[in-house]
Design an enzyme around this catalytic site. Structure first.
Site, mmCIF file in Angstrom:
data_model
loop_
_atom_site.group_PDB
_atom_site.id
_atom_site.type_symbol
_atom_site.label_atom_id
_atom_site.label_comp_id
_atom_site.label_asym_id
_atom_site.label_seq_id
_atom_site.Cartn_x
_atom_site.Cartn_y
_atom_site.Cartn_z
ATOM 1 N N ILE A 34 49.904 36.617 24.126
ATOM 2 C CA ILE A 34 50.155 37.949 23.555
ATOM 3 C C ILE A 34 51.647 38.085 23.204
ATOM 4 O O ILE A 34 51.992 38.619 22.156
ATOM 5 C CB ILE A 34 49.758 39.064 24.558
ATOM 6 N N GLY A 35 52.512 37.616 24.089
ATOM 7 C CA GLY A 35 53.948 37.693 23.797
ATOM 8 C C GLY A 35 54.539 39.073 24.038
ATOM 9 O O GLY A 35 55.494 39.485 23.369
ATOM 10 N N ASN A 88 58.011 41.967 35.978
ATOM 11 C CA ASN A 88 57.338 40.767 35.485
ATOM 12 C C ASN A 88 58.375 39.682 35.201
ATOM 13 O O ASN A 88 58.989 39.664 34.139
ATOM 14 C CB ASN A 88 56.538 41.122 34.221
ATOM 15 N N CYS A 106 56.204 35.831 32.853
ATOM 16 C CA CYS A 106 55.409 35.673 31.630
ATOM 17 C C CYS A 106 55.656 34.305 31.005
ATOM 18 O O CYS A 106 56.802 33.945 30.722
ATOM 19 C CB CYS A 106 55.735 36.763 30.614
ATOM 20 N N GLY A 163 44.248 36.801 40.066
ATOM 21 C CA GLY A 163 43.960 35.516 39.447
ATOM 22 C C GLY A 163 42.515 35.105 39.645
ATOM 23 O O GLY A 163 42.131 34.654 40.719
ATOM 24 N N GLY A 164 41.715 35.334 38.610
ATOM 25 C CA GLY A 164 40.354 34.806 38.603
ATOM 26 C C GLY A 164 39.327 35.595 39.370
ATOM 27 O O GLY A 164 38.211 35.107 39.570
ATOM 28 N N GLY A 196 42.035 41.380 36.374
ATOM 29 C CA GLY A 196 42.505 41.330 34.992
ATOM 30 C C GLY A 196 41.396 40.952 34.031
ATOM 31 O O GLY A 196 40.600 41.794 33.601
ATOM 32 N N THR A 197 41.299 39.671 33.719
ATOM 33 C CA THR A 197 40.389 39.172 32.691
ATOM 34 C C THR A 197 38.950 39.670 32.853
ATOM 35 O O THR A 197 38.274 39.955 31.858
ATOM 36 C CB THR A 197 40.422 37.623 32.712
HETATM 37 C C1 LIG Z 1 45.251 39.350 27.669
HETATM 38 C C2 LIG Z 1 46.180 39.295 28.851
HETATM 39 C C3 LIG Z 1 47.400 39.952 28.784
HETATM 40 C C4 LIG Z 1 48.275 39.915 29.881
HETATM 41 N N1 LIG Z 1 49.463 40.592 29.810
HETATM 42 C C5 LIG Z 1 50.277 40.635 30.890
HETATM 43 C C6 LIG Z 1 51.470 41.411 30.871
HETATM 44 O O1 LIG Z 1 51.796 42.117 29.910
HETATM 45 N N2 LIG Z 1 52.267 41.380 31.978
HETATM 46 C C7 LIG Z 1 51.945 40.666 33.118
HETATM 47 O O2 LIG Z 1 52.695 40.695 34.108
HETATM 48 N N3 LIG Z 1 50.792 39.942 33.157
HETATM 49 C C8 LIG Z 1 49.961 39.905 32.088
HETATM 50 N N4 LIG Z 1 48.794 39.191 32.143
HETATM 51 C C9 LIG Z 1 48.463 38.442 33.390
HETATM 52 C C10 LIG Z 1 47.538 39.247 34.311
HETATM 53 O O3 LIG Z 1 48.148 40.446 34.744
HETATM 54 C C11 LIG Z 1 47.132 38.421 35.559
HETATM 55 O O4 LIG Z 1 48.275 38.127 36.331
HETATM 56 C C12 LIG Z 1 46.448 37.105 35.192
HETATM 57 O O5 LIG Z 1 45.655 37.240 34.034
HETATM 58 C C13 LIG Z 1 45.565 36.577 36.336
HETATM 59 O O6 LIG Z 1 44.556 37.503 36.676
HETATM 60 P P1 LIG Z 1 43.048 37.429 36.038
HETATM 61 O O7 LIG Z 1 42.583 36.017 36.149
HETATM 62 O O8 LIG Z 1 42.252 38.418 36.848
HETATM 63 O O9 LIG Z 1 43.184 37.868 34.611
HETATM 64 C C14 LIG Z 1 47.909 39.198 31.064
HETATM 65 C C15 LIG Z 1 46.673 38.549 31.107
HETATM 66 C C16 LIG Z 1 45.811 38.591 30.027
HETATM 67 C C17 LIG Z 1 44.481 37.885 30.118
#
Ligand SMILES: Cc1cc2nc3c(=O)[nH]c(=O)nc-3n(C[C@H](O)[C@H](O)[C@H](O)COP(=O)(O)O)c2cc1C
Length: 303
Positions: free
Chosen positions: A73-74, A129, A132, A246-247, A268-269
């Site tokens: 995403i950036g 954060n 990233c 995470g996951g 998250g996901t």
């Molecule tokens: C689409 C997307 C956007 C994310 N944007 C951010 C962000 O802006 N800042 C951040 O700290 N983490 C961001 N993350 C990371 C998540 O907060 C999380 O740490 C990571 O995805 C692991 O958790 P998950 O497996 O439940 O998604 C993003 C993850 C995804 C998938």
């Protein structure tokens, strides 16, 4: 195992429970207000906010893998001014308990962002954060260096005095426990582990990488064991609460984080395909209690 209470204290903040939406997938939180009862969660971590608006990365930004999701995403976001003026109050009005994620490309931007954050009385919990993988500068580059990480966390604790500071860690390092210790030493009230795992993918036909920056951040079920390992190590290296992320794709996954030593979890996901999951986890913790930590000498370590 004896359970811990469902409420969570971090720094000067008491959260109603131990389940949060992770930064990013839920955007500014309001995007999910029609699908998730935000008022039933401990909090909503916003997507990362930077001092100035960012357009994010060019090209493809999401790619599904067999067991996860790659994103690049950036840090696209509206910038601090618009966020603090509009988005924050909208999230609170939707019932979400805001946790504002902050990120920066360099030290000057970071200090400016902290000044903007400290001027906003409505924001009192921040997740820094420093992890990233999808930006050229700042982010993971800062979060991989104990000295730099400590410097950034200390500045947040000083500028945002009286507010609650959580540092988010990257797993893309050889010694995540050392980084956790550096953040705790610098005054962080809690740690979130983990951000995404660096990965790459090639287009079918092998003509090019999927992402313009080649590398991207892997999330979803594929990274659960990596996240559990990080939380296990960090929880045994520091005395402040650890928030596991995470996951997580089931109630049982969340329970594993608590048993590994986490005091709370972020989802998250999984909300992309199962938006009801965070609420189900919160309900299960309320019903069954929060699992105790495997191997803990006492259950008194609160958070
Ligand atoms: C689409 C997307 C956007 C994310 N944007 C951010 C962000 O802006 N800042 C951040 O700290 N983490 C961001 N993350 C990371 C998540 O907060 C999380 O740490 C990571 O995805 C692991 O958790 P998950 O497996 O439940 O998604 C993003 C993850 C995804 C998938």
């Amino acid at each position: 195992m004896k359970g811990r209470g469902v409420k969570l204290s971090i720094g000067s903040t008491v959260f109603r429970n131990r389940v949060f939406l992770a930064s990013g997938p839920a955007g500014y939180g309001t995007e999910y207000a029609d699908f998730i009862r935000l008022d039933r969660l401990g909090g909503v971590v916003t997507k990362t906010i930077t001092l100035r608006p960012r357009a994010g990365n060019l090209g493809r930004r999401l790619w599904e893998t067999n067991a996860g999701l790659l994103n690049s995403i950036g840090l696209e976001n509206v910038g601090a001014k618009a966020f603090f003026a509009e988005k924050l109050s909208a999230l609170a009005a939707a019932g979400g308990r805001p946790v504002v994620s902050l990120g920066a490309e360099d030290w000057d931007d970071y200090c400016g962002l902290l000044d903007a954050a400290s001027a906003c009385t409505a924001a009192d919990v921040f997740e820094i954060n420093l992890s990233c993988p999808n930006v050229e500068r700042g982010g993971m580059a800062v979060g991989s260096d104990c000295g730099l990480l400590g410097k950034y966390v200390r500045r947040a604790v000083e500028t945002l005095e009286g507010k609650t500071i959580i540092a988010k860690l990257t797993p893309n390092v050889s010694d995540v426990a050392a980084l956790a210790a550096a953040a705790a030493e610098a005054g962080a009230h809690a740690l979130t582990a983990i951000n995404t795992v660096v990965g790459a993918e090639l287009c079918p036909g092998l003509r090019a990488p999927v992402f313009r920056r080649v590398r991207a951040g892997l999330s979803g079920p594929a990274i659960l064991p990596v996240a559990l390992d990080a939380v296990w190590k960090i929880a045994r290296a520091v005395d402040i609460p650890v928030i596991g992320a995470g996951g997580i794709s089931s109630v049982e996954d969340a329970e594993k984080f608590f048993a590994a030593g986490a005091s709370a979890v972020q989802v998250g996901t999984a909300i992309f395909y199962d938006p009801g999951l965070p609420e189900r986890i919160a309900a299960a913790l309320a019903k069954k209690g929060v699992p105790g930590v495997i191997g803990a000498k006492s259950q008194s370590r609160e958070g």
